[in-house]
Design a protein around this motif. Structure first.
Motif, PDB file in Angstrom:
ATOM      1  N   PHE A  75       0.870  -1.171   0.000  1.00  0.00           N
ATOM      2  CA  PHE A  75       0.000   0.000   0.000  1.00  0.00           C
ATOM      3  C   PHE A  75       0.906   1.220   0.000  1.00  0.00           C
ATOM      4  O   PHE A  75       1.628   1.466   0.954  1.00  0.00           O
ATOM      5  CB  PHE A  75      -0.905  -0.012   1.240  1.00  0.00           C
ATOM      6  CG  PHE A  75      -1.782   1.205   1.337  1.00  0.00           C
ATOM      7  CD1 PHE A  75      -2.791   1.421   0.419  1.00  0.00           C
ATOM      8  CD2 PHE A  75      -1.595   2.124   2.351  1.00  0.00           C
ATOM      9  CE1 PHE A  75      -3.600   2.537   0.504  1.00  0.00           C
ATOM     10  CE2 PHE A  75      -2.399   3.244   2.449  1.00  0.00           C
ATOM     11  CZ  PHE A  75      -3.403   3.447   1.525  1.00  0.00           C
ATOM     12  N   VAL A  76       0.891   1.943  -1.092  1.00  0.00           N
ATOM     13  CA  VAL A  76       1.769   3.101  -1.248  1.00  0.00           C
ATOM     14  C   VAL A  76       0.901   4.344  -1.340  1.00  0.00           C
ATOM     15  O   VAL A  76      -0.054   4.391  -2.115  1.00  0.00           O
ATOM     16  CB  VAL A  76       2.637   2.966  -2.529  1.00  0.00           C
ATOM     17  CG1 VAL A  76       3.553   4.164  -2.680  1.00  0.00           C
ATOM     18  CG2 VAL A  76       3.437   1.679  -2.485  1.00  0.00           C
ATOM     19  N   THR A  77       1.227   5.342  -0.543  1.00  0.00           N
ATOM     20  CA  THR A  77       0.466   6.589  -0.558  1.00  0.00           C
ATOM     21  C   THR A  77       1.403   7.756  -0.273  1.00  0.00           C
ATOM     22  O   THR A  77       2.550   7.555   0.137  1.00  0.00           O
ATOM     23  CB  THR A  77      -0.673   6.539   0.471  1.00  0.00           C
ATOM     24  OG1 THR A  77      -1.468   7.717   0.359  1.00  0.00           O
ATOM     25  CG2 THR A  77      -0.142   6.425   1.882  1.00  0.00           C
ATOM     26  N   THR A  78       0.922   8.935  -0.516  1.00  0.00           N
ATOM     27  CA  THR A  78       1.712  10.123  -0.209  1.00  0.00           C
ATOM     28  C   THR A  78       1.287  10.671   1.139  1.00  0.00           C
ATOM     29  O   THR A  78       0.217  10.330   1.660  1.00  0.00           O
ATOM     30  CB  THR A  78       1.510  11.197  -1.295  1.00  0.00           C
ATOM     31  OG1 THR A  78       0.118  11.483  -1.419  1.00  0.00           O
ATOM     32  CG2 THR A  78       2.051  10.730  -2.623  1.00  0.00           C
ATOM     33  N   ALA A  79       2.124  11.508   1.694  1.00  0.00           N
ATOM     34  CA  ALA A  79       1.862  12.085   3.009  1.00  0.00           C
ATOM     35  C   ALA A  79       0.488  12.760   3.019  1.00  0.00           C
ATOM     36  O   ALA A  79       0.108  13.450   2.079  1.00  0.00           O
ATOM     37  CB  ALA A  79       2.954  13.085   3.373  1.00  0.00           C
ATOM     38  N   GLY A  80      -0.253  12.509   4.079  1.00  0.00           N
ATOM     39  CA  GLY A  80      -1.562  13.122   4.220  1.00  0.00           C
ATOM     40  C   GLY A  80      -2.715  12.278   3.687  1.00  0.00           C
ATOM     41  O   GLY A  80      -3.868  12.629   3.862  1.00  0.00           O
ATOM     42  N   PHE A  81      -2.416  11.157   3.036  1.00  0.00           N
ATOM     43  CA  PHE A  81      -3.479  10.322   2.471  1.00  0.00           C
ATOM     44  C   PHE A  81      -3.493   8.914   3.073  1.00  0.00           C
ATOM     45  O   PHE A  81      -4.068   8.005   2.495  1.00  0.00           O
ATOM     46  CB  PHE A  81      -3.326  10.239   0.947  1.00  0.00           C
ATOM     47  CG  PHE A  81      -3.704  11.511   0.265  1.00  0.00           C
ATOM     48  CD1 PHE A  81      -5.012  11.760  -0.114  1.00  0.00           C
ATOM     49  CD2 PHE A  81      -2.741  12.484   0.025  1.00  0.00           C
ATOM     50  CE1 PHE A  81      -5.367  12.941  -0.727  1.00  0.00           C
ATOM     51  CE2 PHE A  81      -3.076  13.672  -0.591  1.00  0.00           C
ATOM     52  CZ  PHE A  81      -4.392  13.905  -0.969  1.00  0.00           C
ATOM     53  N   GLU A  82      -2.911   8.734   4.237  1.00  0.00           N
ATOM     54  CA  GLU A  82      -2.893   7.424   4.883  1.00  0.00           C
ATOM     55  C   GLU A  82      -4.301   6.937   5.191  1.00  0.00           C
ATOM     56  O   GLU A  82      -4.558   5.741   5.271  1.00  0.00           O
ATOM     57  CB  GLU A  82      -2.084   7.467   6.191  1.00  0.00           C
ATOM     58  CG  GLU A  82      -0.635   7.859   6.016  1.00  0.00           C
ATOM     59  CD  GLU A  82      -0.420   9.373   6.065  1.00  0.00           C
ATOM     60  OE1 GLU A  82      -1.390  10.128   6.192  1.00  0.00           O
ATOM     61  OE2 GLU A  82       0.749   9.782   5.964  1.00  0.00           O
ATOM     62  N   HIS A  83      -5.237   7.844   5.358  1.00  0.00           N
ATOM     63  CA  HIS A  83      -6.607   7.492   5.693  1.00  0.00           C
ATOM     64  C   HIS A  83      -7.333   6.759   4.563  1.00  0.00           C
ATOM     65  O   HIS A  83      -8.388   6.175   4.772  1.00  0.00           O
ATOM     66  CB  HIS A  83      -7.405   8.752   6.060  1.00  0.00           C
ATOM     67  CG  HIS A  83      -7.539   9.723   4.912  1.00  0.00           C
ATOM     68  ND1 HIS A  83      -6.496  10.525   4.526  1.00  0.00           N
ATOM     69  CD2 HIS A  83      -8.558   9.960   4.080  1.00  0.00           C
ATOM     70  CE1 HIS A  83      -6.888  11.243   3.484  1.00  0.00           C
ATOM     71  NE2 HIS A  83      -8.133  10.923   3.197  1.00  0.00           N
ATOM     72  N   MET A  84      -6.777   6.774   3.354  1.00  0.00           N
ATOM     73  CA  MET A  84      -7.434   6.136   2.213  1.00  0.00           C
ATOM     74  C   MET A  84      -7.656   4.641   2.455  1.00  0.00           C
ATOM     75  O   MET A  84      -8.660   4.086   2.022  1.00  0.00           O
ATOM     76  CB  MET A  84      -6.635   6.346   0.930  1.00  0.00           C
ATOM     77  CG  MET A  84      -6.556   7.806   0.491  1.00  0.00           C
ATOM     78  SD  MET A  84      -8.163   8.587   0.324  1.00  0.00           S
ATOM     79  CE  MET A  84      -8.739   7.826  -1.171  1.00  0.00           C
ATOM     80  N   LEU A  85      -6.759   3.993   3.175  1.00  0.00           N
ATOM     81  CA  LEU A  85      -6.943   2.585   3.492  1.00  0.00           C
ATOM     82  C   LEU A  85      -8.199   2.399   4.349  1.00  0.00           C
ATOM     83  O   LEU A  85      -8.983   1.475   4.139  1.00  0.00           O
ATOM     84  CB  LEU A  85      -5.718   2.013   4.203  1.00  0.00           C
ATOM     85  CG  LEU A  85      -5.795   0.538   4.578  1.00  0.00           C
ATOM     86  CD1 LEU A  85      -5.956  -0.316   3.339  1.00  0.00           C
ATOM     87  CD2 LEU A  85      -4.552   0.135   5.343  1.00  0.00           C
ATOM     88  N   HIS A  86      -8.408   3.286   5.291  1.00  0.00           N
ATOM     89  CA  HIS A  86      -9.579   3.199   6.158  1.00  0.00           C
ATOM     90  C   HIS A  86     -10.860   3.495   5.391  1.00  0.00           C
ATOM     91  O   HIS A  86     -11.922   2.973   5.735  1.00  0.00           O
ATOM     92  CB  HIS A  86      -9.430   4.144   7.350  1.00  0.00           C
ATOM     93  CG  HIS A  86      -8.252   3.828   8.196  1.00  0.00           C
ATOM     94  ND1 HIS A  86      -8.193   2.691   8.971  1.00  0.00           N
ATOM     95  CD2 HIS A  86      -7.083   4.461   8.364  1.00  0.00           C
ATOM     96  CE1 HIS A  86      -7.019   2.657   9.590  1.00  0.00           C
ATOM     97  NE2 HIS A  86      -6.328   3.715   9.239  1.00  0.00           N
ATOM     98  N   LEU A  87     -10.780   4.318   4.373  1.00  0.00           N
ATOM     99  CA  LEU A  87     -11.951   4.638   3.557  1.00  0.00           C
ATOM    100  C   LEU A  87     -12.239   3.559   2.538  1.00  0.00           C
ATOM    101  O   LEU A  87     -13.288   3.553   1.899  1.00  0.00           O
ATOM    102  CB  LEU A  87     -11.748   5.984   2.845  1.00  0.00           C
ATOM    103  CG  LEU A  87     -11.664   7.200   3.741  1.00  0.00           C
ATOM    104  CD1 LEU A  87     -11.318   8.435   2.917  1.00  0.00           C
ATOM    105  CD2 LEU A  87     -12.971   7.415   4.478  1.00  0.00           C
TER     106      LEU A  87
END
Length: 89
Positions: A75-87
């Motif tokens: 799971f790769v994301t940029t800073a500030g979007f870690e919540h996308m996994l929870h969504l």
């Protein structure tokens, strides 16, 4: 009001029908073609042809993740979007 919920799992497919104040449940083996298991479970609870609402869920992916049986992923994301996994998007 008649509501049918079906959950496809790796081993069994479960169905719950709520109609006319009664709750009916069924459990059938999950087949390789999951749509067949969904139809079998819906048929097993009876009265599934007269529905106001149908809900489908699956635990196949969750089980693969928990049992570590799936493909290796990241799971790769940029800073500030870690919540996308929870969504779950």
């Amino acid at each position: 009001m008649a509501v049918l919920g079906v959950d496809v799992g790796g081993t069994f497919t479960d169905a719950v029908l709520v109609a006319d104040g009664r709750i009916t449940t069924a459990k059938v083996p999950t087949s390789a073609r999951q749509e067949e298991a969904v139809l079998a479970a819906a048929g097993a609870v009876g009265g599934a042809g007269r529905l106001d609402r149908f809900t489908h869920g699956t635990t196949v992916a969750t089980n693969a993740l928990l049992e570590r049986k799936g493909a290796r992923t990241a799971f790769v994301t940029t800073a500030g979007f870690e919540h996308m996994l929870h969504l779950r998007r």
